[in-house]
Motif scaffolding. Sequence first.
Motif, PDB file in Angstrom:
ATOM      1  N   GLU A   1      38.735  62.381 103.155  1.00 47.15           N
ATOM      2  CA  GLU A   1      38.944  60.940 103.346  1.00 47.15           C
ATOM      3  C   GLU A   1      37.631  60.265 103.729  1.00 47.15           C
ATOM      4  OE1 GLU A   1      40.250  57.167 103.887  1.00 47.15           O
ATOM      5  OE2 GLU A   1      41.557  58.763 103.117  1.00 47.15           O
TER       6      GLU A   1
ATOM      7  N   LEU B   1      39.246  54.879  96.887  1.00 45.49           N
ATOM      8  CA  LEU B   1      40.390  55.482  96.192  1.00 45.49           C
ATOM      9  C   LEU B   1      41.664  55.174  96.979  1.00 45.49           C
ATOM     10  CD1 LEU B   1      38.813  58.958  95.259  1.00 45.49           C
ATOM     11  CD2 LEU B   1      38.653  56.766  94.039  1.00 45.49           C
ATOM     12  N   THR B   2      42.145  53.966  96.848  1.00 46.74           N
ATOM     13  CA  THR B   2      43.242  53.480  97.696  1.00 46.74           C
ATOM     14  C   THR B   2      44.591  54.122  97.385  1.00 46.74           C
ATOM     15  OG1 THR B   2      43.561  51.611  96.177  1.00 46.74           O
ATOM     16  CG2 THR B   2      42.110  51.260  98.073  1.00 46.74           C
ATOM     17  N   GLY B   3      44.702  54.773  96.236  1.00 45.84           N
ATOM     18  CA  GLY B   3      45.968  55.426  95.899  1.00 45.84           C
ATOM     19  C   GLY B   3      45.966  56.923  96.152  1.00 45.84           C
ATOM     20  N   THR B   4      44.909  57.417  96.786  1.00 44.52           N
ATOM     21  CA  THR B   4      44.746  58.860  96.971  1.00 44.52           C
ATOM     22  C   THR B   4      44.949  59.240  98.431  1.00 44.52           C
ATOM     23  OG1 THR B   4      43.196  58.984  95.120  1.00 44.52           O
ATOM     24  CG2 THR B   4      43.129  60.793  96.710  1.00 44.52           C
TER      25      THR B   4
ATOM     26  N   ASP C   1      42.338  56.413  90.178  1.00 44.49           N
ATOM     27  CA  ASP C   1      41.532  57.078  91.206  1.00 44.49           C
ATOM     28  C   ASP C   1      40.900  58.360  90.695  1.00 44.49           C
ATOM     29  OD1 ASP C   1      42.099  55.059  92.965  1.00 44.49           O
ATOM     30  OD2 ASP C   1      43.143  56.319  94.434  1.00 44.49           O
TER      31      ASP C   1
ATOM     32  N   ARG D   1      37.983  57.445  88.510  1.00 46.56           N
ATOM     33  CA  ARG D   1      36.876  56.986  89.354  1.00 46.56           C
ATOM     34  C   ARG D   1      36.194  58.164  90.058  1.00 46.56           C
ATOM     35  NH1 ARG D   1      32.443  55.237  90.999  1.00 46.56           N
ATOM     36  NH2 ARG D   1      32.276  54.301  93.067  1.00 46.56           N
ATOM     37  N   PHE D   2      36.975  59.084  90.588  1.00 49.35           N
ATOM     38  CA  PHE D   2      36.417  60.223  91.311  1.00 49.35           C
ATOM     39  C   PHE D   2      35.548  61.089  90.409  1.00 49.35           C
ATOM     40  CE2 PHE D   2      37.177  64.825  92.276  1.00 49.35           C
ATOM     41  CZ  PHE D   2      36.245  64.926  93.305  1.00 49.35           C
TER      42      PHE D   2
ATOM     43  N   THR E   1      47.674  61.129  94.172  1.00 51.25           N
ATOM     44  CA  THR E   1      46.657  60.216  93.670  1.00 51.25           C
ATOM     45  C   THR E   1      47.205  59.354  92.541  1.00 51.25           C
ATOM     46  OG1 THR E   1      44.349  60.143  92.919  1.00 51.25           O
ATOM     47  CG2 THR E   1      45.733  61.906  92.017  1.00 51.25           C
ATOM     48  N   THR E   2      46.312  58.658  91.840  1.00 50.32           N
ATOM     49  CA  THR E   2      46.673  57.812  90.700  1.00 50.32           C
ATOM     50  C   THR E   2      45.744  58.112  89.532  1.00 50.32           C
ATOM     51  OG1 THR E   2      45.152  56.008  91.255  1.00 50.32           O
ATOM     52  CG2 THR E   2      47.337  55.962  92.293  1.00 50.32           C
TER      53      THR E   2
ATOM     54  N   ILE F   1      37.187  59.696  99.653  1.00 49.54           N
ATOM     55  CA  ILE F   1      38.230  58.713  99.380  1.00 49.54           C
ATOM     56  C   ILE F   1      37.831  57.315  99.843  1.00 49.54           C
ATOM     57  CG2 ILE F   1      40.612  58.071  99.902  1.00 49.54           C
ATOM     58  CD1 ILE F   1      41.243  61.097 100.034  1.00 49.54           C
TER      59      ILE F   1
ATOM     60  N   ARG G   1      51.770  56.589  92.122  1.00 50.15           N
ATOM     61  CA  ARG G   1      51.237  57.744  92.836  1.00 50.15           C
ATOM     62  C   ARG G   1      51.966  58.983  92.326  1.00 50.15           C
ATOM     63  NH1 ARG G   1      49.450  52.759  94.437  1.00 50.15           N
ATOM     64  NH2 ARG G   1      48.395  52.826  96.460  1.00 50.15           N
TER      65      ARG G   1
END
Length: 347
Positions: free
Chosen positions: A192, A201-204, A248, A251-252, A244-245, A196, A72
């Motif tokens: 969220e 987006l589990t790391g965001t 993510d 993906r976003f 974030t990562t 998210i 992160r």
Amino acid sequence: MPPIRTLPAVPVAVALLALCPAASSAPSVPATDAVLPLLVTRGGAPAAALLAHEETGTRYDGAGRGIARADRFRAGSITKTFLATVVLQLAAQHRLSLSDTVERHLPGVVRGAGNDGRALTLRALLTHTSGLYDFTRDTGGVVPVSPRQALHIALTHPPADRGRFAYSNTNYVLLGLVVEQVTGRSYAAEAERRIIAPLGLTGTSFPGFRATLPSPHGHAYDADGTDVTDLDPRVAGAAGELVTTLADLDRFYAALLGGELLPARALREMLDTRAAHGAYGMGLFPARLPCGVTVWGHNGRITGSYVRTAATVDGRRVLTFRVNTTSIADPGLEPRLLAAEFCPRTP
């Protein structure tokens, strides 16, 4: 923000990319794995990493020590793309209009030193054409402030010429307040719920006032080598607090540009740069590479972290890279890295 500056980072990046040579004189393009280590050896970063998403899969590469793929990190002004997406979703649902004045949603809030919310539209905030002073020019991007405090700082300064592109974090702080006024929930809660969670987006996250990074994470360093891993996100707020990562962000932006988050008409409006005279859309900006390819995305600079995401306009190819320090010493390396990913290589 400065030294971390979230905002000024955007126009700087645009200007640097504009300095790339014309396509006709472009040399053969190296591979990204040849350019990435230069962010450490010439760019002064302790470590650098990238994650590329392509139709054939994903590719990760790292250089230096101190960054892992799943880490992160703080993403600075990339927060703006998330917030702009929320605002455009609300517009598509007819809960607000981009032609609404700031005054309509926040009556009496924008006043002073020649500033007037009755003369500013949400579109002007999204495109950085409001003329509002950037509050981080006074705080240096290192002083935690509430949204109202950020506005108080900005509104003690006269506005620049309205209608001209001038990147200002204050615009997105105001948009965060508009989202809260329209929905009854914070911009973080809306992001969220709308982005998210649906995209997984589990790391965001939006840390609010939490100064520590969630695990896993590495360390972050200022330009002088000071460890600045712990940082109060209120130095940036709605203009740059996102954590974030790499995965993510890929993906976003793939989902956004691929049409998963906005109706086609709203996405076209997001990519329309006419208001900012080609420099900026709404939470996104274009960069034309030496080979003639134009990529879309955003960058983010906050103390201890610099990150850049760029993608093809259809979202099918995305690259995110980051360094674990405030800035890259050699600014020419960013356009080189983007060209290495998106320009065809000569055999």
